[in-house]
Design an enzyme around this catalytic site. Structure first.
Site, PDB file in Angstrom:
ATOM      1  N   GLU A  94       0.812  -1.213   0.000  1.00 25.59           N
ATOM      2  CA  GLU A  94       0.000   0.000   0.000  1.00 25.59           C
ATOM      3  C   GLU A  94       0.848   1.267   0.000  1.00 25.59           C
ATOM      4  OE1 GLU A  94      -2.900  -0.459   3.188  1.00 25.59           O
ATOM      5  OE2 GLU A  94      -4.141  -1.696   1.873  1.00 25.59           O
ATOM      6  N   GLU A  97      -6.397  -8.138  -0.907  1.00 24.34           N
ATOM      7  CA  GLU A  97      -6.788  -8.292   0.497  1.00 24.34           C
ATOM      8  C   GLU A  97      -8.277  -8.055   0.637  1.00 24.34           C
ATOM      9  OE1 GLU A  97      -4.744  -5.765   3.288  1.00 24.34           O
ATOM     10  OE2 GLU A  97      -2.831  -6.000   2.255  1.00 24.34           O
TER      11      GLU A  97
HETATM   12  C1  GLA Z   1      -4.164  -2.972   4.901  1.00 23.01           C
HETATM   13  C2  GLA Z   1      -2.763  -3.574   4.971  1.00 23.01           C
HETATM   14  C3  GLA Z   1      -2.690  -4.847   5.726  1.00 23.01           C
HETATM   15  C4  GLA Z   1      -3.564  -4.813   6.961  1.00 23.01           C
HETATM   16  C5  GLA Z   1      -4.977  -4.478   6.551  1.00 23.01           C
HETATM   17  C6  GLA Z   1      -5.951  -4.483   7.703  1.00 23.01           C
HETATM   18  O1  GLA Z   1      -4.856  -3.288   3.790  1.00 23.01           O
HETATM   19  O2  GLA Z   1      -2.205  -3.740   3.694  1.00 23.01           O
HETATM   20  O3  GLA Z   1      -1.341  -5.069   6.069  1.00 23.01           O
HETATM   21  O4  GLA Z   1      -3.084  -3.871   7.852  1.00 23.01           O
HETATM   22  O5  GLA Z   1      -4.993  -3.191   6.000  1.00 23.01           O
HETATM   23  O6  GLA Z   1      -7.252  -4.187   7.288  1.00 23.01           O
END
Ligand code: GLA
Ligand code: ZN
Length: 689
Positions: free
Chosen positions: A158, A315
């Site tokens: 991210e 994710e």
């Molecule tokens: C983000 C991060 C993950 C985790 C999630 C939790 O998407 O990339 O590492 O912290 O949030 O929702």
């Protein structure tokens, strides 16, 4: 002609199912790591993302590397026929590195340098950090280039945020020099004569700061552009050793929906495949079907970021997300529904954060496939295994896509400048919400939509919708005009054609370069207080079959119809009788202008009429109940139809005489089908040309 894209990596021509896996947290508990493999099989997982936050485990002190544990993890995965999405570890760095090289620590906009901690907070200009990431990426690629488990590179995690350190200031100035060549051109573009802000030397230019320069909109805009540029440059730097050593392993990075900090249209071209992390607040204040349509809108952006190529759901949570205001459990069926929703819009994966709950620290209560209890007998585990079993039956869907006839424009730069301007109403500018409001009527009718930016190619669409196109970059209006002249139907709304690419207002009447295409002049715009409304009254024989009265709120544009025909008028206030909806005929096409922010019923009736008149293809020849959508992917031979019920109650859909196969049960389906609360169905039929 629809084509099928190849799978993400030919090594695995199946849906990827799995999630973020952090074995480095369990190196002292080999029994846990062993059990993970057993559980992954049971959960029908075939892929895990590893190494995302492993830097200190891989390089415990400067220059001393330890890959033993990762070797074992990857070997064990491969032994079980599983795959790894291998991450570069730049998302969080070891403390020794921050301690020795403070320049890698980010400086906030207030010019305070952060201390070591948390994650996602390195300086993306720092030569030291670039050198360190190049080295570790190089080592990872060299070590695992031939590893059977290696499927895909996951760059960092991210990317986001910004750094205001002296190195970044220099890089910003260099970027500006390239963009403007002369300081005079920069002063002109930023309109710096205002408040005596004219720069007389390049060294005076600084990034925006809360205690410094924040009032020059051109600067704010270019700073955001620079942040995207510099982050992408850092990302390219990370990619270089990977592409060199493993040219056949595709590269992605996980993006964050419509995160405002980066213009993802600029990032995407550097990647082989795009991916995103989706965490909707299901079962919250907003009805699930309304939220569901906004999530669909984002999925459609991700499919369009690479021109229709399937994306990855990198994710999502198998149950709760621990950082939301209220951490609500997913209701029965919701996990399957939200996972298949991503697939319906073009995802070739369903991946989670996280595989196993960490025992301590910030995310110990975040949803995971494996809970602290440590076994498979949980509701969440069962939900995940169910999705895995379904995905195993969908090999035929891998790589299939969709070529919609409708496009809605969502443009990051436009979001930035609308957010920064002074005017309208502070709290209710809502560019994103306005885009989704135009999108939703198509979603509700099962009409597939592309979501593109204003630089996209309009040629293949029948209908192009450009909500609140405040900024119009060079060439865009000309392309829109050509689109209409050649027979396209174009819809624009209030607050369009106001500024150019430098956030300078167009002279000679709004909507600036779109004035001829739309056939109207917008003289002024009224902002309404919360609760205040106006009415939109269709004229008789308006050509769209609009009847009754619609409610307008927030923003009412006071326009003059020039060459356009008036289809509806305001019904109240001093502008009663002035045009509220117009259509202009230009060449073979039409251009509509919606002057006010209207209620859902208006959008439904208006776009419903266009769907009928333009005979836009619907996925199903059926009237979908409210809150149910039908989305589709095709390989040109078969259509894969996803019927998704976002209502907390049973809904029926009449498929009429069309014959389908239910892809999960193998049964033939026709006539009436019943979807339970949050139910979903995947149907297959021969391709309907
Ligand atoms: C983000 C991060 C993950 C985790 C999630 C939790 O998407 O990339 O590492 O912290 O949030 O929702
Ligand atoms: Zn910096």
């Amino acid at each position: 002609m629809t084509k099928r894209y190849p799978p993400i990596n030919p090594k695995c021509p199946h849906f990827l199912h799995g999630g973020d896996y952090n074995p480095e947290q369990w190196l002292r508990s080999p029994e846990v790591l062993k059990d993970d493999l057993r559980l992954m099989k049971l959960a029908h997982c075939n892929t895990v993302s590893v190494g995302i936050f492993s830097w200190v485990a891989l390089e415990p002190e400067e220059g001393r590397f330890n890959f033993d544990w990762l070797d074992r993890v990857l070997d064990n995965l491969a032994k079980d026929g599983m795959f790894a999405v291998l991450a570069t570890p730049s998302g969080a760095r070891p403390a020794w590195m921050s301690q020795k090289y403070p320049e890698i620590l980010r400086m906030n906009a207030d010019r305070v340098r952060i201390l070591h901690g948390a994650r996602h907070n390195h300086c993306y200009t720092s030569p030291v950090y670039r050198e360190k990431t190049a080295l570790i990426n190089h080592k990872l690629a060299e070590r695992y280039k031939d590893h059977p488990a290696l499927l895909l590179w996951h760059l960092s995690n991210e990317y986001g945020g910004e750094c205001h350190c002296p190195l970044c200031q220099d890089a910003f100035r260099a970027w500006l020099k390239q963009r403007y060549t002369s300081l005079d051109a920069l002063n002109q573009a930023w309109w710096t004569a205002f408040w005596s802000h004219t720069y007389t030397d390049w060294s005076q230019v600084e990034s925006p700061a809360p205690h410094g320069e924040w009032a020059v909109h051109g600067l704010n805009l270019d700073w955001k552009r620079f942040v995207t540029h510099q982050t992408t440059d850092f990302m390219k730097h990370e990619i270089a050793p990977l592409r060199e050593i493993t040219p056949n392993v595709p590269v992605t990075t996980n993006m964050m929906g419509t995160y405002a900090g980066l213009d993802y249209w600029k990032v995407a071209p550097e990647l082989d495949v795009v991916s995103w992390d989706s965490y909707p607040t299901w079962h919250g204040q907003e009805e699930d079907w309304r939220l569901g349509s906004s999530v669909s809108f984002i999925h459609d952006i991700y499919r369009c970021l690479k021109g229709g190529k399937p994306f990855l759901l990198m994710e999502s949570t198998p149950s709760i997300t621990n950082w939301q205001e209220v951490c609500k459990l997913k209701r029965p069926n919701m996990h399957r529904l939200s996972s298949l929703q991503a697939v319906a819009h073009g995802a070739d994966t369903v991946q989670y954060f996280q595989w196993r709950k960490s025992r301590g620290s910030f995310e110990k209560f975040h949803g995971a496939v494996v809970d602290h209890v440590g076994h498979e007998h949980t509701r969440t585990f069962h939900d995940v295994a169910e999705v895995g079993e379904i995905l195993e039956k969908l090999d035929a869907v891998v790589g299939a896509t969709i070529r919609p006839e409708v496009a809605v424009i969502y443009d990051w730069e436009n979001e930035w400048v609308i957010g920064d301007l002074q005017g309208l109403s502070r709290k209710r500018r809502d560019y994103g919400g306005t885009c989704v409001a135009q999108y939703r009527p198509f979603w509700s009718r099962g009409v597939p939509v592309d979501v593109i930016n204003m630089d996209g190619d309009f040629a293949g669409y029948k209908l192009l919708v450009a909500p609140m196109l405040y900024m119009v970059r060079p060439g865009v209006a000309e392309r829109m005009e050509r689109f209409v002249k050649r027979g396209g139907v174009f819809v624009a709304t209030y607050w369009s054609g106001i500024v150019n690419e430098s956030d300078l207002c167009f002279h000679g009447g709004f909507p600036g370069p779109l004035r001829k295409t739309l056939g109207i002049w917008s003289e002024e715009i009224d902002a309404l207080h919360e609760g205040q409304t106006n009415v939109v009254v269709p004229v008789a024989k308006n050509g769209l079959g609009l009847t009754g009265r619609y409610q307008a709120r927030d923003l009412c544009d006071l326009i003059h119809a020039e060459t356009a025909e008036v289809l509806a008028k305001y019904g109240a206030d001093f502008y009663k009788g002035r045009p509220a909806l117009t259509v202009n005929t230009l060449g073979k096409g039409q251009a509509y202008y919606i002057a006010s922010r209207n209620d859902d019923r208006f959008h439904d009736d208006f776009y419903g009429a266009l769907v009928r008149q333009l005979e836009l293809k619907r996925v199903l020849n059926a009237n979908l109940p409210k809150g149910v959508t039908a989305q589709m992917r095709t390989d040109g031979e078969h259509d894969f139809v996803f019927l998704l019920n976002f209502q907390p109650a049973t809904r029926k859909v009449n498929l009429s005489r069309e014959a389908f196969t239910d892809m999960t049960s193998g049964q033939n389906v026709k006539g009436n089908v019943t979807l339970p609360a949050y139910g979903s169905l995947i149907l297959c039929r021969p391709h309907a040309a």
